[in-house]
Scaffold this motif. Structure first.
Motif, short mmCIF file in Angstrom:
data_model
loop_
_atom_site.label_atom_id
_atom_site.label_comp_id
_atom_site.label_asym_id
_atom_site.label_seq_id
_atom_site.Cartn_x
_atom_site.Cartn_y
_atom_site.Cartn_z
N TYR A 60 59.54 22.04 33.13
CA TYR A 60 59.16 21.45 31.85
C TYR A 60 58.28 22.38 31.01
O TYR A 60 58.23 22.27 29.78
CB TYR A 60 58.39 20.13 32.06
CG TYR A 60 59.19 19.02 32.70
CD1 TYR A 60 60.58 19.10 32.84
CD2 TYR A 60 58.56 17.87 33.17
CE1 TYR A 60 61.30 18.08 33.44
CE2 TYR A 60 59.28 16.84 33.76
CZ TYR A 60 60.64 16.95 33.89
OH TYR A 60 61.35 15.94 34.48
N LEU A 84 58.38 19.42 24.82
CA LEU A 84 57.48 18.35 25.25
C LEU A 84 56.75 17.77 24.06
O LEU A 84 56.32 18.49 23.16
CB LEU A 84 56.45 18.89 26.26
CG LEU A 84 56.99 19.57 27.52
CD1 LEU A 84 55.84 20.12 28.35
CD2 LEU A 84 57.82 18.60 28.35
N ILE A 124 60.34 14.18 26.89
CA ILE A 124 60.84 15.46 27.37
C ILE A 124 62.27 15.65 26.89
O ILE A 124 63.14 14.80 27.14
CB ILE A 124 60.79 15.53 28.91
CG1 ILE A 124 59.35 15.32 29.39
CG2 ILE A 124 61.37 16.84 29.44
CD1 ILE A 124 59.24 14.89 30.84
#
Length: 226
Positions: free
Chosen positions: A122, A129, A147
């Motif tokens: 991520y 994000l 996300i």
């Protein structure tokens, strides 16, 4: 959640504390579950879970090898009912002696979904994000992080403000709740997983976690499929 138990909208979320952003939330989670170093040193793991379906006991065994190779077996009464294998690029589902290879789009999705420690990914530039605010989940405050994956799919994760643990993940009609975090050597994993798939619910309990190698994975693969 709001007073009616529904997911809060962006307008009803509490504001994010000053100085906090989405990457800080993800980093707090990584630290909470053992830290990047310990997860990077883990090359593979096997997780054995128990659950039930229509009152029948079910076993689920998953073997994951970094970065994204996996085998999952679903069993009942000591017999493997379904097996899903993925070699990092291509996968297949084996059921009733019949193998069904994944289509190209499914292979691309699985390559993303089978990453052993997704939060590490991520933080990479191919993910987007967005910290939306603070919600209440299971009577505790949770950071709400949207996300966007490299393929454009979106999911929303809820991370405990206090502990940093992931407590809820939502994607389309699929909801997964995580609880009962316990240490397994140098990493920490949720040992209770509740999955809501529309009208179906499945509560899984982790019974055993062991470190494994690629050789262990190969022993569970079906060569003609991988």
């Amino acid at each position: 959640m709001d007073a009616n138990g529904d997911l809060a909208t962006e307008n009803t979320l509490k504001p994010v504390p000053a100085g906090m952003d989405a990457k800080a939330v993800i980093n707090k989670y990584i630290d909470a579950v053992g830290g990047m170093k310990n997860w990077s040193n883990l090359k593979g793991m096997k997780i054995e879970m128990s659950t039930s379906m229509q009152g029948m006991p079910i076993t689920i065994s998953t073997i994951s090898i970094a970065p994204n190779k996996s085998v999952m077996e679903i069993g009942m009464n000591g017999n493997v009912m379904q097996k899903i294998v993925f070699d990092g690029e291509k996968g297949a589902m084996i059921q009733g002696g019949k193998s069904t290879p994944f289509e190209d789009e499914k292979n691309k999705e699985t390559a993303i979904e089978t990453v052993m420690f997704p939060e590490a990914d991520y933080l990479k530039s191919n993910y987007k994000l967005d910290l939306k605010g603070v919600d209440i989940q299971n009577d505790e405050e949770a950071y709400v992080v949207k996300i966007t994956k490299p393929n454009g799919d979106n999911m929303t994760n809820f991370y405990s403000v206090k502990s940093g643990f992931l407590i809820l993940s939502k994607e389309a009609a699929d909801e997964v709740m995580y609880s009962d975090y316990k240490a397994v050597k140098k990493i920490i994993l949720p040992h209770k997983i509740l999955r809501n798939m529309g009208t179906q619910k499945m509560e899984m309990t982790i019974e055993k976690v062991i470190s494994v190698s690629y050789t262990h994975l190969r022993a569970h693969e079906t060569p003609e499929h991988l």
